[in-house]
Design a protein around this motif. Structure first.
Motif, PDB file in Angstrom:
ATOM      1  N   THR A 151       0.833  -1.207   0.000  1.00  0.00           N
ATOM      2  CA  THR A 151       0.000   0.000   0.000  1.00  0.00           C
ATOM      3  C   THR A 151       0.870   1.260   0.000  1.00  0.00           C
ATOM      4  OG1 THR A 151      -1.733  -1.183   1.208  1.00  0.00           O
ATOM      5  CG2 THR A 151      -1.836   1.216   1.250  1.00  0.00           C
ATOM      6  N   THR A 152       1.977   1.212   0.728  1.00  0.00           N
ATOM      7  CA  THR A 152       2.904   2.346   0.774  1.00  0.00           C
ATOM      8  C   THR A 152       3.574   2.564  -0.581  1.00  0.00           C
ATOM      9  OG1 THR A 152       3.298   1.912   3.121  1.00  0.00           O
ATOM     10  CG2 THR A 152       4.875   3.351   2.012  1.00  0.00           C
ATOM     11  N   VAL A 153       3.840   1.463  -1.302  1.00  0.00           N
ATOM     12  CA  VAL A 153       4.367   1.588  -2.675  1.00  0.00           C
ATOM     13  C   VAL A 153       3.422   2.430  -3.519  1.00  0.00           C
ATOM     14  CG1 VAL A 153       4.790   0.318  -4.831  1.00  0.00           C
ATOM     15  CG2 VAL A 153       5.734  -0.530  -2.684  1.00  0.00           C
ATOM     16  N   GLY A 154       2.107   2.152  -3.398  1.00  0.00           N
ATOM     17  CA  GLY A 154       1.119   2.921  -4.155  1.00  0.00           C
ATOM     18  C   GLY A 154       1.181   4.400  -3.828  1.00  0.00           C
ATOM     19  N   GLU A 155       1.310   4.718  -2.548  1.00  0.00           N
ATOM     20  CA  GLU A 155       1.381   6.121  -2.124  1.00  0.00           C
ATOM     21  C   GLU A 155       2.644   6.789  -2.670  1.00  0.00           C
ATOM     22  OE1 GLU A 155      -0.624   9.037  -0.933  1.00  0.00           O
ATOM     23  OE2 GLU A 155      -1.382   7.162  -0.101  1.00  0.00           O
ATOM     24  N   ILE A 156       3.767   6.083  -2.623  1.00  0.00           N
ATOM     25  CA  ILE A 156       5.033   6.602  -3.161  1.00  0.00           C
ATOM     26  C   ILE A 156       4.897   6.877  -4.658  1.00  0.00           C
ATOM     27  CG2 ILE A 156       7.399   5.886  -3.756  1.00  0.00           C
ATOM     28  CD1 ILE A 156       7.485   4.542  -0.943  1.00  0.00           C
ATOM     29  N   CYS A 157       4.273   5.953  -5.368  1.00  0.00           N
ATOM     30  CA  CYS A 157       4.090   6.125  -6.822  1.00  0.00           C
ATOM     31  C   CYS A 157       3.238   7.348  -7.142  1.00  0.00           C
ATOM     32  CB  CYS A 157       3.448   4.879  -7.420  1.00  0.00           C
ATOM     33  SG  CYS A 157       4.546   3.445  -7.480  1.00  0.00           S
ATOM     34  N   ARG A 158       2.211   7.565  -6.342  1.00  0.00           N
ATOM     35  CA  ARG A 158       1.303   8.695  -6.603  1.00  0.00           C
ATOM     36  C   ARG A 158       1.912  10.037  -6.229  1.00  0.00           C
ATOM     37  NH1 ARG A 158      -2.269   4.582  -5.194  1.00  0.00           N
ATOM     38  NH2 ARG A 158      -2.075   4.965  -2.965  1.00  0.00           N
ATOM     39  N   ARG A 159       2.801  10.065  -5.214  1.00  0.00           N
ATOM     40  CA  ARG A 159       3.234  11.348  -4.654  1.00  0.00           C
ATOM     41  C   ARG A 159       4.665  11.755  -5.012  1.00  0.00           C
ATOM     42  NH1 ARG A 159       1.185  15.144  -3.417  1.00  0.00           N
ATOM     43  NH2 ARG A 159       1.766  15.594  -1.270  1.00  0.00           N
ATOM     44  N   LEU A 160       5.532  10.791  -5.336  1.00  0.00           N
ATOM     45  CA  LEU A 160       6.948  11.155  -5.475  1.00  0.00           C
ATOM     46  C   LEU A 160       7.414  11.366  -6.915  1.00  0.00           C
ATOM     47  CD1 LEU A 160       8.859   9.223  -2.682  1.00  0.00           C
ATOM     48  CD2 LEU A 160       7.519  11.319  -2.575  1.00  0.00           C
ATOM     49  N   GLY A 161       6.640  10.935  -7.881  1.00  0.00           N
ATOM     50  CA  GLY A 161       6.998  11.279  -9.256  1.00  0.00           C
ATOM     51  C   GLY A 161       7.939  10.308  -9.935  1.00  0.00           C
ATOM     52  N   LYS A 162       8.039  10.498 -11.252  1.00  0.00           N
ATOM     53  CA  LYS A 162       8.730   9.563 -12.136  1.00  0.00           C
ATOM     54  C   LYS A 162      10.200   9.361 -11.779  1.00  0.00           C
ATOM     55  CE  LYS A 162       9.731   8.959 -17.071  1.00  0.00           C
ATOM     56  NZ  LYS A 162       9.559   9.532 -18.412  1.00  0.00           N
ATOM     57  N   ALA A 163      10.945  10.434 -11.579  1.00  0.00           N
ATOM     58  CA  ALA A 163      12.402  10.319 -11.374  1.00  0.00           C
ATOM     59  C   ALA A 163      12.718   9.478 -10.145  1.00  0.00           C
ATOM     60  CB  ALA A 163      13.026  11.703 -11.255  1.00  0.00           C
ATOM     61  N   GLU A 164      12.029   9.743  -9.043  1.00  0.00           N
ATOM     62  CA  GLU A 164      12.325   9.034  -7.800  1.00  0.00           C
ATOM     63  C   GLU A 164      11.860   7.582  -7.855  1.00  0.00           C
ATOM     64  OE1 GLU A 164      13.943   8.298  -4.153  1.00  0.00           O
ATOM     65  OE2 GLU A 164      14.224  10.069  -5.426  1.00  0.00           O
ATOM     66  N   VAL A 165      10.649   7.355  -8.345  1.00  0.00           N
ATOM     67  CA  VAL A 165      10.130   5.981  -8.403  1.00  0.00           C
ATOM     68  C   VAL A 165      10.971   5.135  -9.356  1.00  0.00           C
ATOM     69  CG1 VAL A 165       8.129   4.523  -8.926  1.00  0.00           C
ATOM     70  CG2 VAL A 165       7.793   6.734  -7.804  1.00  0.00           C
ATOM     71  N   SER A 166      11.428   5.733 -10.455  1.00  0.00           N
ATOM     72  CA  SER A 166      12.230   4.994 -11.444  1.00  0.00           C
ATOM     73  C   SER A 166      13.522   4.448 -10.840  1.00  0.00           C
ATOM     74  CB  SER A 166      12.553   5.883 -12.644  1.00  0.00           C
ATOM     75  OG  SER A 166      11.385   6.165 -13.371  1.00  0.00           O
ATOM     76  N   LYS A 167      14.067   5.137  -9.834  1.00  0.00           N
ATOM     77  CA  LYS A 167      15.295   4.661  -9.177  1.00  0.00           C
ATOM     78  C   LYS A 167      15.079   3.311  -8.493  1.00  0.00           C
ATOM     79  CE  LYS A 167      16.880   9.301  -7.812  1.00  0.00           C
ATOM     80  NZ  LYS A 167      17.072  10.148  -6.616  1.00  0.00           N
ATOM     81  N   HIS A 168      13.864   3.096  -8.019  1.00  0.00           N
ATOM     82  CA  HIS A 168      13.590   1.926  -7.180  1.00  0.00           C
ATOM     83  C   HIS A 168      12.659   0.921  -7.841  1.00  0.00           C
ATOM     84  CE1 HIS A 168      15.442   4.325  -4.031  1.00  0.00           C
ATOM     85  NE2 HIS A 168      14.594   5.293  -4.300  1.00  0.00           N
ATOM     86  N   SER A 169      12.180   1.223  -9.052  1.00  0.00           N
ATOM     87  CA  SER A 169      11.124   0.396  -9.641  1.00  0.00           C
ATOM     88  C   SER A 169      11.588  -1.035  -9.937  1.00  0.00           C
ATOM     89  CB  SER A 169      10.553   1.045 -10.904  1.00  0.00           C
ATOM     90  OG  SER A 169      11.555   1.238 -11.890  1.00  0.00           O
ATOM     91  N   ASP A 170      12.851  -1.219 -10.326  1.00  0.00           N
ATOM     92  CA  ASP A 170      13.340  -2.582 -10.595  1.00  0.00           C
ATOM     93  C   ASP A 170      13.223  -3.453  -9.340  1.00  0.00           C
ATOM     94  OD1 ASP A 170      13.944  -1.734 -13.129  1.00  0.00           O
ATOM     95  OD2 ASP A 170      16.123  -1.925 -12.934  1.00  0.00           O
ATOM     96  N   ASP A 171      13.696  -2.920  -8.215  1.00  0.00           N
ATOM     97  CA  ASP A 171      13.654  -3.673  -6.955  1.00  0.00           C
ATOM     98  C   ASP A 171      12.212  -3.935  -6.520  1.00  0.00           C
ATOM     99  OD1 ASP A 171      16.416  -3.841  -6.649  1.00  0.00           O
ATOM    100  OD2 ASP A 171      16.536  -1.921  -5.601  1.00  0.00           O
ATOM    101  N   ILE A 172      11.360  -2.933  -6.684  1.00  0.00           N
ATOM    102  CA  ILE A 172       9.951  -3.086  -6.291  1.00  0.00           C
ATOM    103  C   ILE A 172       9.263  -4.130  -7.158  1.00  0.00           C
ATOM    104  CG2 ILE A 172       7.701  -1.911  -6.293  1.00  0.00           C
ATOM    105  CD1 ILE A 172       9.249   0.663  -5.412  1.00  0.00           C
ATOM    106  N   MET A 173       9.484  -4.059  -8.478  1.00  0.00           N
ATOM    107  CA  MET A 173       8.804  -4.984  -9.391  1.00  0.00           C
ATOM    108  C   MET A 173       9.239  -6.432  -9.164  1.00  0.00           C
ATOM    109  SD  MET A 173       6.518  -3.441 -11.181  1.00  0.00           S
ATOM    110  CE  MET A 173       6.222  -4.661 -12.454  1.00  0.00           C
ATOM    111  N   VAL A 174      10.524  -6.647  -8.890  1.00  0.00           N
ATOM    112  CA  VAL A 174      11.004  -8.008  -8.593  1.00  0.00           C
ATOM    113  C   VAL A 174      10.226  -8.590  -7.415  1.00  0.00           C
ATOM    114  CG1 VAL A 174      12.947  -9.296  -7.615  1.00  0.00           C
ATOM    115  CG2 VAL A 174      13.321  -7.792  -9.563  1.00  0.00           C
TER     116      VAL A 174
END
Length: 277
Positions: A83-106
């Motif tokens: 649920t916190t991942v969803g909040e991060i995606c909605r509030r922190l924007g493309k540049a920040e989420v892109s840094k961590h998206s590989d780890d999150i998606m795995v």
């Protein structure tokens, strides 16, 4: 968590560092399940309150977030982490989420593939695919093939029971899949990569049709079906989608939905998109 969620942001700002230090201490000390669950709730509220201001905490927080997603045995912690991942995606924007998206998606993929994870966790993980896609936009292309495959498998899960809990789970899973398809489509479109989902359109339309016809489907599932049909026409083009969407079954579905005051506006919009008006 209630305190943080109710405080205006100007009252959170002076104490944000203290709050986050305490949350990180709770995660580090591997406290009881209830404490960690509450800590994720508070961190999610902090993301909402601070927006980009939360970025400074991400290097310290992300390792615990990833660990939380992996914690299948403690479903409440895993749920709150996703649920916190969803909040991060909605509030922190493309540049920040892109840094961590590989780890999150795995880790989201691992939740879906796990045989030990409670089935209720699966719909949270699927819904998060849509959140990640909307945040990272075109970058999601690299995850697309495996995600579409897993969502196809999840969409084949049937409800053969009249048990209220089973029916509720079945509908929540279908709602999550429809929501994720919409998020992925919108994210790719924002990144100028909408055509990359063309290969999955037959699967999406078939799933929407099966969901619409299912005798146990909920009203929210029906709304999701109408939404994804409209989004396909809107994002990929009415003409391109005509062979999938311009048929009597779809028109009858929308005509019926327009009679329901709660669905009329959505159905009117979807019909306009499909007709290319």
């Amino acid at each position: 968590s209630v305190c943080v969620s109710r405080l205006p942001v100007e009252q959170v700002l002076p104490v944000k560092d203290d709050i986050m230090k305490r949350m990180l201490y709770i995660f580090e000390s591997a406290s009881q399940e209830g404490a960690q669950e509450e800590a994720f709730t508070i961190c999610s509220n902090m993301v909402d309150k601070l927006g980009d201001g939360f970025v400074v905490y991400m290097p310290h927080f992300v390792p615990y977030l990833l660990r939380g997603i992996e914690d299948y045995d403690r479903a409440e912690i895993c749920t709150m982490a996703i649920t916190t991942v969803g909040e991060i995606c909605r509030r922190l924007g493309k540049a920040e989420v892109s840094k961590h998206s590989d780890d999150i998606m795995v880790r989201l993929n691992a939740v879906l593939q796990s045989t030990s994870a409670k089935k209720q966790l699966k719909h949270y993980a699927i819904e998060a695919f849509g959140d990640v896609a909307m945040a990272v936009e075109g970058k999601f292309v690299q995850y697309l093939q495996s995600v579409i495959e897993m969502m196809g498998q999840a969409g084949q899960i049937e409800c053969r029971s009249d048990d209220e809990e089973d029916v509720e789970y079945f509908n929540s899973l279908r709602e999550a899949i429809l929501s994720a398809y919409t998020g992925i489509l919108m994210g790719l479109a924002e990144g100028g990569q909408a055509d990359k989902i063309d290969f999955a359109v037959p699967q999406i339309v078939q799933f929407a049709d099966a969901s619409r016809r299912h005798p146990k489907r909920s009203e929210d599932v029906l709304k999701g079906v109408i939404g994804i049909l409209g989004d396909l026409a809107d994002r990929l083009g009415s003409e391109k989608m005509s062979s999938f969407l311009k048929n009597q079954q779809v028109y009858d579905l929308l005509a019926t939905a327009r009679l329901d005051p709660k669905m009329q506006e959505l159905a009117d919009w979807a019909l306009k998109m499909i007709k290319g008006e």
